[in-house]
Design a protein around this motif. Structure first.
Motif, PDB file in Angstrom:
ATOM      1  N   GLY A 151     -15.688   2.270  17.013  1.00 49.08           N
ATOM      2  CA  GLY A 151     -15.616   1.155  16.065  1.00 49.08           C
ATOM      3  C   GLY A 151     -16.971   0.761  15.503  1.00 49.08           C
ATOM      4  O   GLY A 151     -17.192   0.791  14.280  1.00 49.08           O
ATOM      5  N   VAL A 152     -17.907   0.400  16.371  1.00 51.05           N
ATOM      6  CA  VAL A 152     -19.230  -0.016  15.903  1.00 51.05           C
ATOM      7  C   VAL A 152     -20.007   1.190  15.376  1.00 51.05           C
ATOM      8  O   VAL A 152     -20.719   1.092  14.375  1.00 51.05           O
ATOM      9  N   SER A 172     -18.235  13.092  20.861  1.00 52.66           N
ATOM     10  CA  SER A 172     -17.893  14.005  21.954  1.00 52.66           C
ATOM     11  C   SER A 172     -16.957  15.149  21.580  1.00 52.66           C
ATOM     12  O   SER A 172     -16.465  15.834  22.479  1.00 52.66           O
ATOM     13  N   ARG A 176     -14.142  14.515  16.203  1.00 51.41           N
ATOM     14  CA  ARG A 176     -14.741  13.183  16.055  1.00 51.41           C
ATOM     15  C   ARG A 176     -15.951  13.249  15.110  1.00 51.41           C
ATOM     16  O   ARG A 176     -16.198  12.347  14.335  1.00 51.41           O
ATOM     17  N   TYR A 191     -22.469  15.655  21.917  1.00 48.71           N
ATOM     18  CA  TYR A 191     -23.262  15.483  23.150  1.00 48.71           C
ATOM     19  C   TYR A 191     -22.512  15.906  24.404  1.00 48.71           C
ATOM     20  O   TYR A 191     -23.104  15.922  25.482  1.00 48.71           O
ATOM     21  N   ILE A 236     -27.186  -1.647  21.786  1.00 48.28           N
ATOM     22  CA  ILE A 236     -26.165  -2.642  21.424  1.00 48.28           C
ATOM     23  C   ILE A 236     -24.948  -2.633  22.342  1.00 48.28           C
ATOM     24  O   ILE A 236     -24.079  -3.485  22.209  1.00 48.28           O
ATOM     25  N   VAL A 260     -29.524  -6.079  20.466  1.00 45.70           N
ATOM     26  CA  VAL A 260     -28.791  -6.948  19.536  1.00 45.70           C
ATOM     27  C   VAL A 260     -27.494  -7.361  20.214  1.00 45.70           C
ATOM     28  O   VAL A 260     -26.696  -6.502  20.601  1.00 45.70           O
ATOM     29  N   LEU A 262     -24.457  -9.781  19.251  1.00 40.14           N
ATOM     30  CA  LEU A 262     -24.070 -10.462  18.017  1.00 40.14           C
ATOM     31  C   LEU A 262     -23.842 -11.962  18.185  1.00 40.14           C
ATOM     32  O   LEU A 262     -24.245 -12.759  17.344  1.00 40.14           O
ATOM     33  N   HIS A 313      -9.199   7.205  20.245  1.00 41.05           N
ATOM     34  CA  HIS A 313      -9.188   6.646  18.900  1.00 41.05           C
ATOM     35  C   HIS A 313     -10.498   6.939  18.178  1.00 41.05           C
ATOM     36  O   HIS A 313     -11.522   7.217  18.798  1.00 41.05           O
TER      37      HIS A 313
HETATM   38  N1  LIG Z   1     -24.075  -5.890  20.707  1.00 42.66           N
HETATM   39  C1  LIG Z   1     -23.000  -6.432  20.206  1.00 42.66           C
HETATM   40  O1  LIG Z   1     -22.996  -7.565  19.726  1.00 42.66           O
HETATM   41  C2  LIG Z   1     -21.739  -5.636  20.236  1.00 42.66           C
HETATM   42  C3  LIG Z   1     -20.747  -5.825  19.264  1.00 42.66           C
HETATM   43  C4  LIG Z   1     -19.590  -5.027  19.327  1.00 42.66           C
HETATM   44  C5  LIG Z   1     -19.459  -4.070  20.354  1.00 42.66           C
HETATM   45  N2  LIG Z   1     -20.439  -3.933  21.277  1.00 42.66           N
HETATM   46  C6  LIG Z   1     -20.363  -2.960  22.366  1.00 42.66           C
HETATM   47  O2  LIG Z   1     -20.563  -1.667  21.824  1.00 42.66           O
HETATM   48  C7  LIG Z   1     -19.846  -0.716  22.600  1.00 42.66           C
HETATM   49  C8  LIG Z   1     -18.973   0.109  21.677  1.00 42.66           C
HETATM   50  O3  LIG Z   1     -17.993  -0.744  21.081  1.00 42.66           O
HETATM   51  P1  LIG Z   1     -16.895  -0.129  20.107  1.00 42.66           P
HETATM   52  O4  LIG Z   1     -16.074  -1.259  19.609  1.00 42.66           O
HETATM   53  O5  LIG Z   1     -17.533   0.796  19.145  1.00 42.66           O
HETATM   54  O6  LIG Z   1     -16.036   0.709  21.159  1.00 42.66           O
HETATM   55  P2  LIG Z   1     -15.226   2.033  20.928  1.00 42.66           P
HETATM   56  O7  LIG Z   1     -14.542   1.990  19.594  1.00 42.66           O
HETATM   57  O8  LIG Z   1     -14.403   2.200  22.160  1.00 42.66           O
HETATM   58  O9  LIG Z   1     -16.335   3.163  20.834  1.00 42.66           O
HETATM   59  C9  LIG Z   1     -17.185   3.484  21.918  1.00 42.66           C
HETATM   60  C10 LIG Z   1     -17.547   4.964  21.808  1.00 42.66           C
HETATM   61  O10 LIG Z   1     -18.418   5.262  22.885  1.00 42.66           O
HETATM   62  C11 LIG Z   1     -18.210   6.605  23.302  1.00 42.66           C
HETATM   63  N3  LIG Z   1     -18.220   6.668  24.773  1.00 42.66           N
HETATM   64  C12 LIG Z   1     -19.090   7.371  25.511  1.00 42.66           C
HETATM   65  N4  LIG Z   1     -18.841   7.221  26.807  1.00 42.66           N
HETATM   66  C13 LIG Z   1     -17.773   6.398  26.918  1.00 42.66           C
HETATM   67  C14 LIG Z   1     -17.032   5.900  28.008  1.00 42.66           C
HETATM   68  N5  LIG Z   1     -17.351   6.218  29.281  1.00 42.66           N
HETATM   69  N6  LIG Z   1     -15.980   5.094  27.764  1.00 42.66           N
HETATM   70  C15 LIG Z   1     -15.649   4.750  26.499  1.00 42.66           C
HETATM   71  N7  LIG Z   1     -16.324   5.218  25.413  1.00 42.66           N
HETATM   72  C16 LIG Z   1     -17.378   6.034  25.622  1.00 42.66           C
HETATM   73  C17 LIG Z   1     -16.876   7.055  22.715  1.00 42.66           C
HETATM   74  O11 LIG Z   1     -17.120   8.083  21.780  1.00 42.66           O
HETATM   75  P3  LIG Z   1     -17.215   9.609  22.188  1.00 42.66           P
HETATM   76  O12 LIG Z   1     -15.965   9.975  22.943  1.00 42.66           O
HETATM   77  O13 LIG Z   1     -17.303  10.320  20.895  1.00 42.66           O
HETATM   78  O14 LIG Z   1     -18.434   9.721  23.029  1.00 42.66           O
HETATM   79  C18 LIG Z   1     -16.343   5.859  21.951  1.00 42.66           C
HETATM   80  O15 LIG Z   1     -15.854   6.208  20.686  1.00 42.66           O
HETATM   81  C19 LIG Z   1     -19.058  -1.500  23.651  1.00 42.66           C
HETATM   82  O16 LIG Z   1     -19.799  -1.477  24.857  1.00 42.66           O
HETATM   83  C20 LIG Z   1     -19.011  -2.902  23.072  1.00 42.66           C
HETATM   84  O17 LIG Z   1     -18.889  -3.888  24.068  1.00 42.66           O
HETATM   85  C21 LIG Z   1     -21.574  -4.690  21.231  1.00 42.66           C
END
Ligand SMILES: NC(=O)c1ccc[n+]([C@@H]2O[C@H](COP(=O)([O-])OP(=O)(O)OC[C@H]3O[C@@H](n4cnc5c(N)ncnc54)[C@H](OP(=O)(O)O)[C@@H]3O)[C@@H](O)[C@H]2O)c1
Length: 327
Positions: A151-152, A172, A176, A191, A236, A260, A262, A313
């Motif tokens: 998502g991010v 991965s 993707r 990776y 992040i 960062v 949010l 997803h």
């Molecule tokens: N800093 C902020 O303010 C902020 C804001 C929003 C979200 N976040 C954080 O950013 C992170 C990603 O959020 P998102 O909404 O993008 O989540 P997401 O849609 O689930 O995406 C996370 C990506 O990380 C990769 N990944 C690698 N190892 C993983 C594991 N062990 N379990 C799950 N995914 C793994 C996956 O891609 P691959 O399979 O391709 O590796 C997955 O697509 C989360 O930790 C969330 O809490 C932070």
């Protein structure tokens, strides 16, 4: 009203859909008829009782929503009944109505559907602050985005491309990475099979100008090692786990490491956040849209959550509460 309910802590299969009493707008809050709610990784932590704070049972999961203003609480100004809005809460979004603090709600930028609006606020503002406010990204610079199909990550790829950067997406699987190429990434690194540090260096020559890392785990260190002298590394999130990294890597190449988060950035940096929202709205007007890969009806909310739990997803998954999706 119909609402997803967590009645026992557990997984997506334990989530049920029930008729419950509708909420009412209290002072300083807005009642919204929800059209769509996006699934976020922390939703899974809340329903499993694995988040930093526990939410008492029973509760409605969901933290990001879009819909129309149904009522305004005492003291709320700046909204009209029927306005198209999107916003965030800790829990409660996966329901036909939600109450949110007025400060956590804003008008939907012109042009987004409800599903897109529910997927936009957190991911694109996080991407903006990571790339621009903290990352100081300039056109033509090399930016590496880890977890780029999530998502991010997808928001970072899309936004960085629109800002004129050269994006290396890291994910991965070839499928993707294909999604990231569709968003405009110049190069992709798998990776799960390739040497991350070596490939970044091969592609960029001197290394990345900027790394945006929502994954952590064993991937942060090789990405930091592939950052060029004077580059930036923005952390992040830790979808894979929290890494420990030798600090000498930062010193040797004069790298700036920033975090960062949010919620606190929005509270503490209101001017930068207002600027970010304005710039994002301009980009939406030029055609920028979040990548929504799946939309599930409320009755199938468990399936939507399971897709995120299974890490299959790409982009954002949305739960739909109403048919409204006009532009
Ligand atoms: N800093 C902020 O303010 C902020 C804001 C929003 C979200 N976040 C954080 O950013 C992170 C990603 O959020 P998102 O909404 O993008 O989540 P997401 O849609 O689930 O995406 C996370 C990506 O990380 C990769 N990944 C690698 N190892 C993983 C594991 N062990 N379990 C799950 N995914 C793994 C996956 O891609 P691959 O399979 O391709 O590796 C997955 O697509 C989360 O930790 C969330 O809490 C932070």
């Amino acid at each position: 009203m119909r609402a997803a309910r967590c009645e026992v802590y557990g997984g997506p299969a334990d989530i049920v859909v029930r008729d419950i009493e509708a909420p009412e707008a209290g002072p300083g809050t807005v009642l919204v008829d929800v059209a769509a709610a996006a699934v976020n990784f922390p939703d899974l932590l809340f329903i499993a009782d694995r988040y930093q704070v526990s939410v008492p049972l029973p509760f409605t999961p969901g933290s990001e929503f879009a819909g129309r203003v149904a009522a305004l609480g005492e003291g709320v100004e700046g909204f009209e009944i029927g306005d198209r809005v999107h916003g965030s809460v800790t829990t409660g979004a996966m329901a036909e109505q939600v109450v949110a603090p007025a400060a956590s709600v804003s008008r939907v930028p012109e042009g987004l559907t409800m599903a897109e609006a529910a997927s936009f606020r957190v991911s694109y503002l996080t991407a903006y602050h990571s790339l621009v406010t903290a990352g100081e990204l300039e056109p033509d610079q090399w930016v590496v985005v880890l977890g780029a199909a999530g998502g991010v990550g997808a928001a970072c790829v899309d936004l960085a491309v629109r800002l004129g950067a050269q994006v290396i997406a890291v994910a991965s699987s070839p499928e993707r990475l294909e999604v990231c190429r569709g968003l405009g990434a110049r190069a992709g690194i798998d990776y799960s099979r390739e040497d991350l540090k070596q490939r970044i260096k091969e592609i960029t020559g001197e290394g990345a100008h900027l790394v945006v890392d929502p994954v952590g785990d064993r991937w942060s260190e090789p990405a930091l090692r592939a950052t060029r002298w004077g580059g930036r590394f923005v952390t992040i999130g830790f979808a894979g786990g929290i890494p420990s990294i030798p600090l000498n890597l930062v010193l040797l190449k004069n790298i700036t490491v920033r975090g960062v988060e949010l919620r606190t950035w929005t509270q503490r940096l209101p001017e930068e956040t207002a600027r970010a929202r304005e710039h994002l709205a301009e980009l939406v007007a030029q055609g920028m849209r979040p990548y929504v890969s799946e939309v599930h009806p409320l009755e199938k909310v468990g399936d939507a959550l399971q897709r995120v739990a299974d890490r299959v997803h790409t982009g954002k998954i949305v739960v739909r509460m109403s048919e409204e999706d006009e532009r």
